[in-house]
Design a protein around this motif. Structure first.
Motif, PDB file in Angstrom:
ATOM      1  N   THR A   1       0.821  -1.206   0.000  1.00  0.00           N
ATOM      2  CA  THR A   1       0.000   0.000   0.000  1.00  0.00           C
ATOM      3  C   THR A   1       0.858   1.260   0.000  1.00  0.00           C
ATOM      4  O   THR A   1       0.550   2.243  -0.690  1.00  0.00           O
ATOM      5  CB  THR A   1      -0.948   0.007   1.206  1.00  0.00           C
TER       6      THR A   1
ATOM      7  N   GLU B  84     -11.493  -6.427 -10.483  1.00  0.00           N
ATOM      8  CA  GLU B  84     -12.774  -6.365  -9.773  1.00  0.00           C
ATOM      9  C   GLU B  84     -13.353  -7.770  -9.660  1.00  0.00           C
ATOM     10  O   GLU B  84     -13.752  -8.353 -10.684  1.00  0.00           O
ATOM     11  CB  GLU B  84     -13.734  -5.448 -10.531  1.00  0.00           C
TER      12      GLU B  84
ATOM     13  N   GLN C  66      -8.670  -3.711  -2.011  1.00  0.00           N
ATOM     14  CA  GLN C  66      -9.347  -2.428  -1.838  1.00  0.00           C
ATOM     15  C   GLN C  66      -8.487  -1.348  -1.180  1.00  0.00           C
ATOM     16  O   GLN C  66      -8.742  -0.155  -1.360  1.00  0.00           O
ATOM     17  CB  GLN C  66     -10.645  -2.621  -1.047  1.00  0.00           C
ATOM     18  N   ARG C  67      -7.483  -1.717  -0.418  1.00  0.00           N
ATOM     19  CA  ARG C  67      -6.619  -0.694   0.146  1.00  0.00           C
ATOM     20  C   ARG C  67      -5.863   0.051  -0.960  1.00  0.00           C
ATOM     21  O   ARG C  67      -5.672   1.271  -0.881  1.00  0.00           O
ATOM     22  CB  ARG C  67      -5.637  -1.314   1.143  1.00  0.00           C
TER      23      ARG C  67
ATOM     24  N   VAL D  85      -7.031   0.360  -3.999  1.00  0.00           N
ATOM     25  CA  VAL D  85      -8.074   1.158  -4.654  1.00  0.00           C
ATOM     26  C   VAL D  85      -8.233   2.496  -3.943  1.00  0.00           C
ATOM     27  O   VAL D  85      -8.256   3.568  -4.566  1.00  0.00           O
ATOM     28  CB  VAL D  85      -9.416   0.394  -4.668  1.00  0.00           C
ATOM     29  N   GLN D  86      -8.346   2.438  -2.622  1.00  0.00           N
ATOM     30  CA  GLN D  86      -8.549   3.665  -1.851  1.00  0.00           C
ATOM     31  C   GLN D  86      -7.329   4.581  -1.913  1.00  0.00           C
ATOM     32  O   GLN D  86      -7.461   5.809  -1.904  1.00  0.00           O
ATOM     33  CB  GLN D  86      -8.900   3.321  -0.401  1.00  0.00           C
ATOM     34  N   ALA D  87      -6.135   3.992  -1.955  1.00  0.00           N
ATOM     35  CA  ALA D  87      -4.918   4.803  -2.067  1.00  0.00           C
ATOM     36  C   ALA D  87      -4.920   5.584  -3.380  1.00  0.00           C
ATOM     37  O   ALA D  87      -4.572   6.776  -3.423  1.00  0.00           O
ATOM     38  CB  ALA D  87      -3.685   3.918  -1.980  1.00  0.00           C
TER      39      ALA D  87
ATOM     40  N   ARG E 111      -7.607   6.417  -5.132  1.00  0.00           N
ATOM     41  CA  ARG E 111      -8.693   7.401  -5.085  1.00  0.00           C
ATOM     42  C   ARG E 111      -8.306   8.612  -4.233  1.00  0.00           C
ATOM     43  O   ARG E 111      -8.629   9.747  -4.577  1.00  0.00           O
ATOM     44  CB  ARG E 111      -9.964   6.744  -4.546  1.00  0.00           C
ATOM     45  N   GLN E 112      -7.646   8.353  -3.119  1.00  0.00           N
ATOM     46  CA  GLN E 112      -7.239   9.458  -2.254  1.00  0.00           C
ATOM     47  C   GLN E 112      -6.247  10.377  -2.959  1.00  0.00           C
ATOM     48  O   GLN E 112      -6.133  11.556  -2.619  1.00  0.00           O
ATOM     49  CB  GLN E 112      -6.615   8.906  -0.968  1.00  0.00           C
TER      50      GLN E 112
ATOM     51  N   ARG F 212     -16.834  -7.065   0.259  1.00  0.00           N
ATOM     52  CA  ARG F 212     -15.950  -5.947   0.616  1.00  0.00           C
ATOM     53  C   ARG F 212     -14.745  -5.829  -0.307  1.00  0.00           C
ATOM     54  O   ARG F 212     -13.981  -4.876  -0.209  1.00  0.00           O
ATOM     55  CB  ARG F 212     -15.479  -6.089   2.063  1.00  0.00           C
TER      56      ARG F 212
ATOM     57  N   ALA G 264     -14.965  -2.661  -5.531  1.00  0.00           N
ATOM     58  CA  ALA G 264     -15.033  -1.201  -5.467  1.00  0.00           C
ATOM     59  C   ALA G 264     -16.408  -0.716  -5.909  1.00  0.00           C
ATOM     60  O   ALA G 264     -16.881   0.319  -5.462  1.00  0.00           O
ATOM     61  CB  ALA G 264     -13.953  -0.588  -6.352  1.00  0.00           C
TER      62      ALA G 264
END
Length: 456
Positions: free
Chosen positions: A177, A198, A202-203, A205-207, A209-210, A421, A424
């Protein structure tokens, strides 16, 4: 008859069945763990302690040797013997914010979620030796922005020996990450489209997006990610070809070639997450994408799954332009991976303990998988996932069935993980991602009958 030392909380009973040396070691260990002895406290010499306790020096020497081997004490040349382990129970009195207390709550009795390493399989003596040896070099006065040279050399040797990759530019990272965060900030432009498996990790993915990137899901099947479904606007694609997370498929050779050809033709960067590539049990792994196309592939590796997240150590192998951008970003922000975990990995590799652990880990995970697969097959329960890694997937008919299984398992003190979970977007596949590394073998075997009844 008991003998008590006036300075130390030690009581020895000659009439007990436990040897005196064991009693003494237990007492000193308890004193260090409880805070009566603190890190840096000087202990009496074995001769002096023997005289004060009224025992032979053989008893005190044996106790000290045991505590030294466990890492509780250390001798300093010409100075004496000192406690090296600080008290662990004193931390209970520290005030912790409620948000952090929620993270620290004890896990359920049995954790069968994927992503947890087999930390119980670590050789504790080797682990302590590595940490002690890692503390021997002089403290750094300046951080190495690329990572310790000896760590990068160790990773290069590891990749060549265990993954068949002749790595060029290796950078130390804080893990997968952390590497994604750096790639998003230093290499990819804000607003760029990143194609992502997909379901997927998800970590990461969020990185993305952030960092202001647009994440677009790409479906996976029994051959892994589908290169034909990658949108034309994508500037990067994130995938786990060796063992897709969480579905467990392996990207076929044809799709690897197809993905690489698209990346070269369209200027895409391929980010290869090799989180557990060392864990194949059936056949040798296919060549990594980084070996096929080092000009367009960024390879990510981590110690979190093969050892423990405690080290906070990973690596990145990438084209020179990517390496230069990340190094410039680190210079600009002052961020660098911690060298402590790097030094420990170097020591584990230098002594051969890393190789021994990986062999042991592969055997253990293969045997656990065999038992679990046999139980599922005998009960007629379908599952998917290659013969690799530390988890498999049991499909369910619906999202409701998935949720009901998770709730029912929790009532039996078992933690299961649903596929929902790992999406995305809206989940299109339902099931249980079943891990078998994060507990003891005995606990897993004891839970199998209950698990089968729930999944049936």
């Amino acid at each position: 008859m008991s003998y008590a030392d006036t300075a130390l909380p030690v009581s020895l009973d000659r009439d007990a069945a436990t040897p005196l040396a064991v009693q003494l070691a237990d007492a000193l260990r308890e004193a260090a763990a409880g805070g009566h002895l603190r890190g840096g406290d000087r202990l009496p010499s074995t001769r002096a302690l023997a005289e004060r306790l009224g025992v032979s020096r053989t008893v005190t020497s044996a106790a000290y040797e045991q505590l030294h081997a466990e890492g509780w004490i250390a001798g300093r040349h010409g100075s004496g013997t000192y406690v090296t382990t600080p008290p662990t129970r004193a931390a209970a009195s520290v005030t912790v914010p409620g948000s952090l207390l929620a993270e620290a709550e004890p896990a359920p009795l049995l954790d069968l979620a994927p992503g947890t390493p087999w930390a119980g399989g670590l050789d504790r003596a080797a682990w302590r030796r590595a940490w002690r040896a890692a503390a021997d070099p002089e403290p750094l006065t300046r951080a190495h922005r690329a990572g310790l040279p000896e760590y990068r050399a160790t990773v290069s040797e590891h990749l060549l020996r265990h993954r068949g990759l002749a790595a060029g530019s290796v950078l130390a990272t804080g893990g997968t990450t952390a590497a994604v965060v750096e790639l998003a900030a230093a290499v990819l432009r804000r607003g760029a489209v990143v194609a992502f498996e997909e379901p997927g990790y998800q970590r990461a993915v969020q990185a993305f997006r952030q960092a202001g990137l647009t994440v677009v899901g790409v479906p996976v099947d029994e051959e892994g990610l589908r290169p034909d479904a990658i949108p034309a606007a994508a500037r990067a694609v994130y995938c786990s070809p060796a063992h897709q997370y969480p579905m467990g498929s392996r990207m076929s050779a044809a799709r690897r070639v197809q993905l690489v050809e698209r990346a070269r033709a369209e200027g895409m960067l391929v980010i290869e997450d090799d989180y557990d590539g060392e864990l194949r049990f059936d056949v040798a792994p296919l060549p990594m994408l980084a070996a096929l196309a080092p000009d367009v592939v960024v390879h990510l590796g981590t110690t979190s799954k093969i050892l423990t997240p405690t080290l906070g150590a990973g690596w990145l192998v990438a084209p020179a332009s990517v390496v230069d951008s990340i190094l410039a970003y680190r210079d600009l922000t002052g961020t660098r991976p911690s060298p402590a975990g790097q030094r420990v990995l170097v020591e584990l590799a230098r002594t051969g303990d890393l190789g021994r652990h990986l062999r042991k880990l592969r055997r253990e995970m293969a045997e656990r998988r065999t038992v679990l697969v046999a139980a599922l097959s005998n009960a007629g329960i379908p599952f998917v996932g290659d013969d690799a890694g530390a988890h498999l997937v049991v499909p369910t008919e619906s999202a409701e069935a998935e949720a009901e299984l998770i709730a029912a398992a929790e009532r039996h003190s078992i933690r299961l993980d649903g596929l929902a979970r790992h999406f995305a977007g809206t989940p299109t596949t339902h099931g249980i991602a079943l891990g078998y590394a994060g507990c003891s073998r005995e606990a897993l075997m004891a839970a199998v009958p209950t698990l089968v009844d729930l999944l049936r």
